[in-house]
Design an enzyme around this catalytic site. Structure first.
Site, short mmCIF file in Angstrom:
data_model
loop_
_atom_site.label_atom_id
_atom_site.label_comp_id
_atom_site.label_asym_id
_atom_site.label_seq_id
_atom_site.Cartn_x
_atom_site.Cartn_y
_atom_site.Cartn_z
N LYS A 202 3.99 -0.36 -51.52
CA LYS A 202 2.94 0.45 -50.91
C LYS A 202 2.73 1.74 -51.73
CE LYS A 202 1.95 3.03 -46.74
NZ LYS A 202 2.47 3.53 -45.48
N GLU A 208 13.45 0.67 -57.63
CA GLU A 208 13.95 -0.71 -57.77
C GLU A 208 12.82 -1.67 -58.12
OE1 GLU A 208 14.54 1.39 -55.27
OE2 GLU A 208 16.46 1.01 -54.29
N GLY A 263 5.59 0.67 -44.03
CA GLY A 263 6.24 -0.37 -44.83
C GLY A 263 6.89 -1.46 -43.98
N ARG A 264 7.67 -1.05 -42.98
CA ARG A 264 8.41 -2.05 -42.18
C ARG A 264 7.51 -2.76 -41.17
NH1 ARG A 264 9.93 3.02 -41.64
NH2 ARG A 264 9.67 4.13 -39.67
N GLU A 349 15.28 2.00 -39.13
CA GLU A 349 14.45 2.93 -39.92
C GLU A 349 13.42 3.61 -39.02
OE1 GLU A 349 11.91 1.63 -43.32
OE2 GLU A 349 13.30 2.72 -44.60
N HIS A 380 32.70 -18.18 -34.53
CA HIS A 380 33.99 -18.40 -35.18
C HIS A 380 34.35 -17.20 -36.04
CE1 HIS A 380 33.86 -22.52 -33.75
NE2 HIS A 380 32.56 -22.42 -33.97
N LYS A 508 17.25 9.11 -52.68
CA LYS A 508 16.40 8.75 -53.84
C LYS A 508 16.41 9.89 -54.87
CE LYS A 508 13.00 6.02 -51.24
NZ LYS A 508 11.60 5.93 -50.82
O1 F6P Z 1 13.09 3.58 -48.88
C1 F6P Z 1 12.51 3.13 -47.72
C2 F6P Z 1 11.14 2.63 -47.95
O2 F6P Z 1 10.31 3.72 -48.07
C3 F6P Z 1 10.67 1.69 -46.83
O3 F6P Z 1 10.18 2.35 -45.73
C4 F6P Z 1 9.66 0.88 -47.57
O4 F6P Z 1 9.32 -0.28 -46.88
C5 F6P Z 1 10.39 0.63 -48.85
O5 F6P Z 1 11.04 1.84 -49.12
C6 F6P Z 1 9.55 0.20 -50.02
O6 F6P Z 1 8.53 1.10 -50.29
P1 F6P Z 1 7.31 0.73 -51.17
O7 F6P Z 1 6.57 -0.39 -50.53
O8 F6P Z 1 6.49 1.97 -51.27
O9 F6P Z 1 7.83 0.30 -52.53
#
Ligand code: F6P
Length: 542
Positions: A202, A208, A263-264, A349, A380, A508
Site C-alpha cells: 500500500k 521487506e 492494510g489488514r 494490530e 496433542h 522500522k
Molecule cells: O508494519 C505494519 C504494516 O504497516 C501493516 O499494517 C501493513 O499491512 C504492512 O505493514 C505492509 O504495508 P504495505 O502494504 O504498505 O507494504
C-alpha cells in the site's frame, strides 16, 4: 469514562463467578437453544460461556451504551473514524454492489472500486487464457506474490483455505519475509520466462517488500530478460503511484488502492489480485459477496442476534471482567490452518492500543493475545494447558460442516474431536469423579486419591462453536468480515482507534540504524547490548 462501557456487567460477573457452567446447563434445559444464533450460513453456539440470560442482556446493553450502533453507521458512511491518520475506514465499500454509493471527500468511490475490479477481471482472464505472455512469448505458469502484513496474510490464507477452487494450471507462491532463504528457495524452483511477479505494498515503502521485489527483478535479468522486459513480468498493487513508477513499474501495471483501506483490511481490494489469479475472478467476486453478506447482517440484525456483536461482547466479558489475557482460535479444518495467524494481525494490530480516542492513557485491558492452530493437532500439544493450566483461555472452535472430500469417517472423527473438546473444557471432571473411575478400574484408594489430584479437570472453560455450512468462497468472505466486525465492536467498547498502527513504526526506524551499523557505518545511537549483537554478527557477515 474509562471502564463505564462495561461497569453494568460487574454485578453479573460477581454473581456468576462461583457458578460452574455445569450448573448453568443443569438449571436450564433450553440453554443451548437460548444461546445459539444463525446468520450468513453460520451457526454460533455460545452456550458454553459463563453467562446467563441476565448477563447476556447486560452484555448487549453494554454494546449499546458504548455507541456501537452509531460508530457502525459512521464507519459504513465513510466518516473519518481513523482520527490519528485523518482517514475514512471503508473496506466495506470494496464489497458493495456497483449500484451503491459511498461518498469520501464529496466523491462517490464505488465506481473506482468497480473499475479496479474490472481491471483485475480482465488481467486475470488474460493470464488464465494464456494470451498474456512473458519476455519469450510464453504464457504464465507461476505467480510470485510479494508483500507483507496486510499485503500478504489475507491473500495467503484465502488461497490456502480455498484450495479446492484453485486454478489447475497457475501456481501462486507467496513471499513475505526479508529472510533470503524464502525468496531464493521460491525462485530456484521457477522458470523466469513463465513467472509473473505481483508486488503488493500500500505504502510502497516497506523494506521487506522492496528488497524481495529487487531480488526478483535481479533474478529475472540474470535469467536473460532485458530491462525493457521487466514490464511484462512485474505488476504492482499500491496507493503510492509516484513511488511505484519511480521504482520502474509501468503505470499500466499498477493496480490502485486507496488510503481509506487499512492494510489488514485490504484483501478485498486489488491486494486480492493474487487471490483472483489463484482462484479465478468469479471466486474472488464470491468472496466479496460473502463479505457484503456479513456487512448487511452486522448493520441490520438486532444487537442480540448480531454475530460480531455477540462474539465481541463475550470477548469483553473475559478480557475486562475475568482478566483473561489470551483468546485462542481453533479451526477444525486443515485448509483454515492459517486463519489464526490472519486474525492475529487483524485483532492485535487493530486493538493492541493503550491510548483512547480522547488521547488519554487507558487504565484497562484492550486487545487480547490472539493465537491458535488447527484441530485436532493442537489437542496433542497445547490443549493440555487449556484444560489444566491455571490460565483460562476462551476459545473459538470453527468447523465447516460439509467437507470438500467424500470421506465421511474422517470427517465424523474430526467433528467428534471438535465437539468433545468444547464439552471437556466446559464440564471438566472433578477429583471425586476421577477417583471413583480409578477405583472401579482396580486401583487402591490411596493411589487413586493421589492420582485424582493430577487427573482432575476444572472445566468451566469458555468456548464458542462456530459451524459453517461449508468452506465456500462466499462463506469464507463472510467469516473474515465476521472477525473484522468483532474487532471493530471491541475497539468501540475500548474507545481505541482500531485503524492505525503506530506501534510498528519505531522498530522500522531503529532497524534502519542497525542496518547502517551492520554495513560498517558508525552509529552512536545503539545501546551496549545491541552494539554487542551487531559486533558479533559482523564478525561472521560483512
Ligand atoms: O508494519 C505494519 C504494516 O504497516 C501493516 O499494517 C501493513 O499491512 C504492512 O505493514 C505492509 O504495508 P504495505 O502494504 O504498505 O507494504
Amino acid at each position: 469514562m474509562s471502564t463505564s462501557n462495561w461497569s453494568n456487567l460487574v454485578p453479573h460477573f460477581e454473581r456468576l463467578q462461583s457458578t460452574h457452567m455445569r450448573t448453568l446447563f443443569a438449571e436450564d434445559s433450553q440453554r443451548a437453544k437460548r444461546f445459539t444464533r444463525s446468520a450468513c450460513g453460520f451457526t454460533l453456539d455460545f452456550s458454553k460461556n459463563t453467562i446467563d440470560q441476565d448477563a447476556f442482556d447486560a452484555l448487549i446493553a453494554s454494546a449499546k451504551t458504548a455507541g456501537v450502533e452509531t460508530q457502525r453507521e459512521r464507519m459504513f458512511a465513510g466518516e473519518v473514524i481513523n482520527t490519528t491518520e485523518q482517514r475514512a475506514v471503508l473496506h466495506t465499500a470494496l464489497r458493495r454492489p456497483a449500484q451503491d454509493s459511498v461518498t469520501v471527500d464529496g466523491k462517490n468511490v464505488i465506481p473506482e472500486v468497480h473499475e479496479t475490479l474490472a481491471k483485475i477481471k480482465d488481467f486475470v482472464g488474460r493470464v488464465h487464457n494464456g494470451s498474456l505472455k512473458g519476455y519469450t512469448n510464453k504464457s504464465f505458469t507461476d505467480v510470485v506474490a510479494i508483500g507483507i502484513g496486510g499485503s500478504f496474510l489475507g491473500p495467503k490464507i484465502v488461497t490456502e483455505a480455498l484450495k479446492p477452487y484453485r486454478n489447475k494450471t497457475l501456481r501462486v507462491h507467496f513471499v513475505a519475509n526479508v529472510d533470503g532463504h524464502h525468496i531464493n528457495d521460491v525462485l530456484a524452483e521457477l522458470n523466469a520466462e513463465t513467472t509473473l511477479v505481483v508486488m503488493s505494498s500500500k505504502s510502497f515503502t516497506t523494506q521487506e517488500t522492496l528488497k524481495n521485489t529487487e531480488t526478483a527483478r535481479d533474478w529475472l535479468l540474470q535469467q536473460g530478460a532485458s530491462f525493457d522486459d521487466i514490464s511484462k513480468h512485474f505488476m504492482c498493487v499500491s496507493s503510492n503511484i509516484t513511488k511505484a513508477t519511480e521504482f520502474g513499474i509501468a503505470e499500466e501495471n499498477i493496480f490502485p488502492m486507496w488510503d481509506w483501506v487499512g492494510g489488514r483490511y485490504s484483501l478485498w481490494s486489488a491486494i486480492g489480485l493474487p487471490i483472483a489469479l489463484a482462484l479465478g475472478y468469479d471466486n474472488f467476486a464470491e468472496i466479496l459477496a460473502g463479505g457484503h453478506d456479513m456487512d448487511v447482517h452486522f448493520q441490520e440484525a438486532p444487537l442480540d442476534q448480531n454475530l460480531p456483536v455477540i462474539m465481541a461482547m463475550l470477548g469483553v466479558w473475559y478480557r475486562n471482567l475475568q482478566g483473561c489475557q489470551a483468546h485462542v482460535l481453533l479451526p477444525y479444518n486443515h485448509y483454515l490452518r492459517g486463519f489464526p495467524a490472519y486474525v492475529q494481525q487483524l485483532d492485535m494490530e487493530s486493538n493492541g492500543k493503550s491510548t483512547n480516542l480522547q488521547n488519554q492513557a487507558v487504565d484497562y485491558a484492550t486487545g487480547p493475545i490472539i493465537w491458535g492452530g488447527e484441530g485436532t493437532n493442537g489437542q496433542h500439544a497445547f490443549h493440555q494447558l487449556m484444560h489444566q493450566g491455571n490460565t483460562v483461555i476462551p476459545a473459538d472452535f470453527i468447523l465447516p460442516v460439509k467437507p470438500s472430500h467424500d470421506d465421511v469417517e474422517h470427517h465424523q472423527m474430526l467433528a467428534a474431536n471438535c465437539f468433545a473438546q468444547t464439552q471437556a473444557l466446559m464440564q471438566g471432571e472433578t477429583a471425586s469423579e476421577v477417583k471413583q473411575k480409578l477405583i472401579a478400574g482396580g486401583m487402591d484408594e490411596q493411589q487413586a486419591e493421589a492420582l485424582s489430584q493430577h487427573k482432575l479437570m476444572p472445566g468451566n472453560r469458555p468456548s464458542n462453536t462456530l459451524l459453517m455450512e461449508s468452506l465456500s468462497p462466499r462463506q469464507l468472505g463472510s467469516l473474515v468480515a465476521l472477525y473484522e466486525h468483532k474487532v471493530f465492536v471491541q475497539g468501540v467498547v475500548w474507545q481505541v482507534n482500531s485503524f492505525d498502527q503506530w506501534g510498528v513504526e519505531l522498530g522500522k526506524v531503529l532497524g534502519n540504524g542497525v542496518l547502517d551499523a551492520l554495513k560498517g557505518q558508525s552509529v552512536d545511537s545503539l545501546d551496549s547490548s545491541t552494539q554487542q549483537l551487531v559486533d558479533m554478527f559482523s564478525k561472521v557477515v560483512r
